[in-house]
Write a protein that holds these residues in place. Structure first.
Motif, PDB file in Angstrom:
ATOM      1  N   LEU A   1       5.643 -25.603  -5.680  1.00 59.39           N
ATOM      2  CA  LEU A   1       5.287 -25.101  -4.446  1.00 59.39           C
ATOM      3  C   LEU A   1       6.599 -24.152  -4.200  1.00 59.39           C
ATOM      4  O   LEU A   1       6.278 -22.884  -3.756  1.00 59.39           O
ATOM      5  CB  LEU A   1       5.374 -25.926  -3.320  1.00 59.39           C
ATOM      6  N   ARG A   2       7.746 -24.584  -4.258  1.00 59.03           N
ATOM      7  CA  ARG A   2       8.835 -23.716  -3.914  1.00 59.03           C
ATOM      8  C   ARG A   2       8.845 -22.636  -5.016  1.00 59.03           C
ATOM      9  O   ARG A   2       9.380 -21.385  -4.305  1.00 59.03           O
ATOM     10  CB  ARG A   2      10.162 -24.490  -4.510  1.00 59.03           C
ATOM     11  N   SER A   3       8.593 -22.739  -6.161  1.00 55.38           N
ATOM     12  CA  SER A   3       8.815 -21.717  -7.080  1.00 55.38           C
ATOM     13  C   SER A   3       7.599 -20.669  -6.958  1.00 55.38           C
ATOM     14  O   SER A   3       8.004 -19.489  -7.041  1.00 55.38           O
ATOM     15  CB  SER A   3       8.531 -22.201  -8.572  1.00 55.38           C
ATOM     16  N   PHE A   4       6.401 -21.126  -6.564  1.00 56.07           N
ATOM     17  CA  PHE A   4       5.381 -20.217  -6.331  1.00 56.07           C
ATOM     18  C   PHE A   4       5.638 -19.152  -5.168  1.00 56.07           C
ATOM     19  O   PHE A   4       5.705 -17.988  -5.115  1.00 56.07           O
ATOM     20  CB  PHE A   4       3.922 -20.785  -5.857  1.00 56.07           C
ATOM     21  N   ILE A   5       6.321 -19.618  -3.971  1.00 57.02           N
ATOM     22  CA  ILE A   5       6.673 -18.806  -2.716  1.00 57.02           C
ATOM     23  C   ILE A   5       8.306 -17.998  -3.116  1.00 57.02           C
ATOM     24  O   ILE A   5       7.876 -16.892  -2.860  1.00 57.02           O
ATOM     25  CB  ILE A   5       7.150 -20.027  -1.517  1.00 57.02           C
ATOM     26  N   ALA A   6       8.857 -18.760  -3.514  1.00 60.36           N
ATOM     27  CA  ALA A   6      10.086 -17.949  -4.068  1.00 60.36           C
ATOM     28  C   ALA A   6       9.956 -16.742  -4.923  1.00 60.36           C
ATOM     29  O   ALA A   6      10.311 -15.749  -4.611  1.00 60.36           O
ATOM     30  CB  ALA A   6      11.263 -18.843  -4.386  1.00 60.36           C
ATOM     31  N   ASN A   7       9.263 -17.100  -5.911  1.00 59.62           N
ATOM     32  CA  ASN A   7       8.969 -16.092  -7.045  1.00 59.62           C
ATOM     33  C   ASN A   7       8.059 -14.848  -6.573  1.00 59.62           C
ATOM     34  O   ASN A   7       8.053 -13.712  -6.837  1.00 59.62           O
ATOM     35  CB  ASN A   7       8.712 -16.521  -8.127  1.00 59.62           C
ATOM     36  N   GLY A   8       6.817 -15.274  -5.788  1.00 58.72           N
ATOM     37  CA  GLY A   8       5.869 -14.407  -5.270  1.00 58.72           C
ATOM     38  C   GLY A   8       6.566 -13.510  -3.932  1.00 58.72           C
ATOM     39  O   GLY A   8       6.432 -12.227  -4.239  1.00 58.72           O
ATOM     40  N   VAL A   9       7.488 -14.005  -3.093  1.00 63.05           N
ATOM     41  CA  VAL A   9       8.152 -13.039  -2.220  1.00 63.05           C
ATOM     42  C   VAL A   9       9.278 -12.308  -3.212  1.00 63.05           C
ATOM     43  O   VAL A   9       9.230 -11.092  -2.703  1.00 63.05           O
ATOM     44  CB  VAL A   9       8.841 -14.057  -1.120  1.00 63.05           C
ATOM     45  N   SER A  10       9.829 -12.690  -3.879  1.00 65.25           N
ATOM     46  CA  SER A  10      10.799 -11.878  -4.719  1.00 65.25           C
ATOM     47  C   SER A  10      10.062 -10.764  -5.374  1.00 65.25           C
ATOM     48  O   SER A  10      10.634  -9.465  -5.401  1.00 65.25           O
ATOM     49  CB  SER A  10      11.591 -13.021  -5.778  1.00 65.25           C
ATOM     50  N   MET A  11       8.954 -11.122  -5.952  1.00 63.72           N
ATOM     51  CA  MET A  11       8.131  -9.847  -6.444  1.00 63.72           C
ATOM     52  C   MET A  11       7.487  -8.946  -5.663  1.00 63.72           C
ATOM     53  O   MET A  11       7.679  -7.642  -5.997  1.00 63.72           O
ATOM     54  CB  MET A  11       7.130 -10.471  -7.455  1.00 63.72           C
ATOM     55  N   GLU A  12       7.197  -9.591  -4.566  1.00 66.54           N
ATOM     56  CA  GLU A  12       6.782  -8.240  -3.452  1.00 66.54           C
ATOM     57  C   GLU A  12       7.988  -7.338  -2.926  1.00 66.54           C
ATOM     58  O   GLU A  12       7.697  -6.340  -2.781  1.00 66.54           O
ATOM     59  CB  GLU A  12       6.152  -9.193  -2.341  1.00 66.54           C
ATOM     60  N   VAL A  13       9.015  -7.942  -2.905  1.00 65.83           N
ATOM     61  CA  VAL A  13      10.300  -7.218  -2.370  1.00 65.83           C
ATOM     62  C   VAL A  13      10.802  -6.241  -3.536  1.00 65.83           C
ATOM     63  O   VAL A  13      11.346  -5.034  -3.290  1.00 65.83           O
ATOM     64  CB  VAL A  13      11.756  -8.251  -2.046  1.00 65.83           C
ATOM     65  N   TYR A  14      10.677  -6.895  -4.613  1.00 64.93           N
ATOM     66  CA  TYR A  14      11.113  -5.994  -5.940  1.00 64.93           C
ATOM     67  C   TYR A  14      10.291  -4.844  -5.989  1.00 64.93           C
ATOM     68  O   TYR A  14      10.798  -3.835  -6.219  1.00 64.93           O
ATOM     69  CB  TYR A  14      11.181  -6.670  -7.282  1.00 64.93           C
ATOM     70  N   THR A  15       8.830  -5.057  -5.805  1.00 65.32           N
ATOM     71  CA  THR A  15       8.063  -3.909  -5.884  1.00 65.32           C
ATOM     72  C   THR A  15       8.031  -2.948  -4.782  1.00 65.32           C
ATOM     73  O   THR A  15       7.982  -1.871  -4.887  1.00 65.32           O
ATOM     74  CB  THR A  15       6.512  -4.554  -5.639  1.00 65.32           C
ATOM     75  N   ALA A  16       8.271  -3.258  -3.527  1.00 66.21           N
ATOM     76  CA  ALA A  16       8.572  -2.694  -2.477  1.00 66.21           C
ATOM     77  C   ALA A  16       9.971  -1.566  -2.717  1.00 66.21           C
ATOM     78  O   ALA A  16       9.811  -0.516  -2.505  1.00 66.21           O
ATOM     79  CB  ALA A  16       8.682  -3.444  -1.179  1.00 66.21           C
ATOM     80  N   VAL A  17      11.041  -2.328  -3.025  1.00 67.43           N
ATOM     81  CA  VAL A  17      12.083  -1.666  -3.352  1.00 67.43           C
ATOM     82  C   VAL A  17      11.838  -0.582  -4.497  1.00 67.43           C
ATOM     83  O   VAL A  17      12.548   0.682  -4.351  1.00 67.43           O
ATOM     84  CB  VAL A  17      13.322  -2.511  -3.556  1.00 67.43           C
ATOM     85  N   GLU A  18      11.202  -1.077  -5.564  1.00 69.57           N
ATOM     86  CA  GLU A  18      10.973  -0.143  -6.659  1.00 69.57           C
ATOM     87  C   GLU A  18      10.276   1.092  -6.237  1.00 69.57           C
ATOM     88  O   GLU A  18      10.618   2.310  -6.467  1.00 69.57           O
ATOM     89  CB  GLU A  18      10.239  -0.684  -7.837  1.00 69.57           C
ATOM     90  N   ARG A  19       9.048   0.913  -5.452  1.00 68.53           N
ATOM     91  CA  ARG A  19       8.424   2.035  -4.848  1.00 68.53           C
ATOM     92  C   ARG A  19       9.133   3.098  -3.818  1.00 68.53           C
ATOM     93  O   ARG A  19       8.890   4.056  -4.070  1.00 68.53           O
ATOM     94  CB  ARG A  19       7.121   1.307  -3.971  1.00 68.53           C
ATOM     95  N   GLU A  20       9.975   2.351  -3.409  1.00 66.77           N
ATOM     96  CA  GLU A  20      10.593   3.223  -2.293  1.00 66.77           C
ATOM     97  C   GLU A  20      11.639   4.231  -3.093  1.00 66.77           C
ATOM     98  O   GLU A  20      11.968   5.055  -2.773  1.00 66.77           O
ATOM     99  CB  GLU A  20      11.426   2.422  -1.403  1.00 66.77           C
ATOM    100  N   LEU A  21      12.361   3.521  -4.063  1.00 66.64           N
ATOM    101  CA  LEU A  21      13.322   4.275  -4.808  1.00 66.64           C
ATOM    102  C   LEU A  21      12.730   5.391  -5.509  1.00 66.64           C
ATOM    103  O   LEU A  21      13.167   6.536  -5.749  1.00 66.64           O
ATOM    104  CB  LEU A  21      13.925   3.155  -5.926  1.00 66.64           C
ATOM    105  N   LYS A  22      11.430   5.026  -6.250  1.00 69.26           N
ATOM    106  CA  LYS A  22      10.566   6.037  -6.886  1.00 69.26           C
ATOM    107  C   LYS A  22      10.507   7.311  -6.045  1.00 69.26           C
ATOM    108  O   LYS A  22      10.523   8.336  -6.450  1.00 69.26           O
ATOM    109  CB  LYS A  22       9.351   5.437  -7.479  1.00 69.26           C
ATOM    110  N   LYS A  23      10.170   6.936  -4.810  1.00 75.39           N
ATOM    111  CA  LYS A  23       9.663   8.068  -3.829  1.00 75.39           C
ATOM    112  C   LYS A  23      11.027   8.856  -3.299  1.00 75.39           C
ATOM    113  O   LYS A  23      10.886  10.069  -3.838  1.00 75.39           O
ATOM    114  CB  LYS A  23       9.284   7.604  -2.265  1.00 75.39           C
ATOM    115  N   LYS A  24      12.149   8.199  -3.362  1.00 77.43           N
ATOM    116  CA  LYS A  24      13.267   9.032  -3.101  1.00 77.43           C
ATOM    117  C   LYS A  24      13.972   9.619  -4.494  1.00 77.43           C
ATOM    118  O   LYS A  24      14.508  10.678  -4.239  1.00 77.43           O
ATOM    119  CB  LYS A  24      14.263   8.071  -2.678  1.00 77.43           C
ATOM    120  N   LEU A  25      13.489   9.297  -5.659  1.00 77.34           N
ATOM    121  CA  LEU A  25      14.141   9.931  -6.822  1.00 77.34           C
ATOM    122  C   LEU A  25      13.062  11.052  -7.304  1.00 77.34           C
ATOM    123  O   LEU A  25      13.605  11.660  -8.383  1.00 77.34           O
ATOM    124  CB  LEU A  25      14.367   8.818  -7.988  1.00 77.34           C
ATOM    125  N   HIS A  26      11.992  10.962  -6.853  1.00 81.84           N
ATOM    126  CA  HIS A  26      11.037  11.875  -7.481  1.00 81.84           C
ATOM    127  C   HIS A  26      10.539  13.047  -6.613  1.00 81.84           C
ATOM    128  O   HIS A  26      10.816  13.282  -5.345  1.00 81.84           O
ATOM    129  CB  HIS A  26       9.733  11.264  -7.780  1.00 81.84           C
TER     130      HIS A  26
END
Length: 137
Positions: free
Chosen positions: A112-137
């Motif tokens: 339960l802890r792993s699912f929530i922690a890793n799921g949220v982490s990947m959502e944050v990572y994906t959002a940050v990656e998307r924003e960085l790509k917008k700014k760099l391109h």
């Protein structure tokens, strides 16, 4: 480690912090590599069947598969860190956990802890990656 010691044994010394380091490193090596392998397999399967999943679900599912794969090593690591099994090998600790039926003790809470922690982490990572790509391109 300090938390485990406080829960299982009365006291601890600073040198105890390093007890179980080898077991932790061993477990984490398998944990991370299995997570990456499961993510790759899932990505291929989703692509092959023209399906998508949210980053939260992909990371949560793959992290749980990885934890399920290495959970016995986590049990061994926790026993090593408890200080109750000094001088015992990892193999002995693994066999003892099997004998006592403790091989997957605590798995549901860990998943339960792993699912929530890793799921949220990947959502944050994906959002940050998307924003960085917008700014760099």
């Amino acid at each position: 480690m300090v938390k485990v010691r406080r829960q299982l044994v009365s006291g601890w010394k600073f040198g105890d912090v390093f007890q179980g380091f080898g077991a932790t490193l061993f477990r984490n090596s398998f944990l991370f590599s299995s997570f990456v392998i499961y993510m790759d397999i899932l990505k291929q399967q989703l692509h092959q069947h023209d399906m998508t999943l949210s980053p939260f679900l992909k990371a949560g599912l793959c992290a749980n598969l990885a934890w399920f794969s290495v959970w016995p090593l986590d049990v061994v690591k926790t026993r090593r860190q408890s200080g109750k099994y000094e001088g015992r090998s990892l193999v002995w600790l693994l066999k003892d956990a099997m004998r006592k039926g403790d091989m997957y003790r605590g798995l549901s809470a860990g998943m339960l802890r792993s699912f929530i922690a890793n799921g949220v982490s990947m959502e944050v990572y994906t959002a940050v990656e998307r924003e960085l790509k917008k700014k760099l391109h």
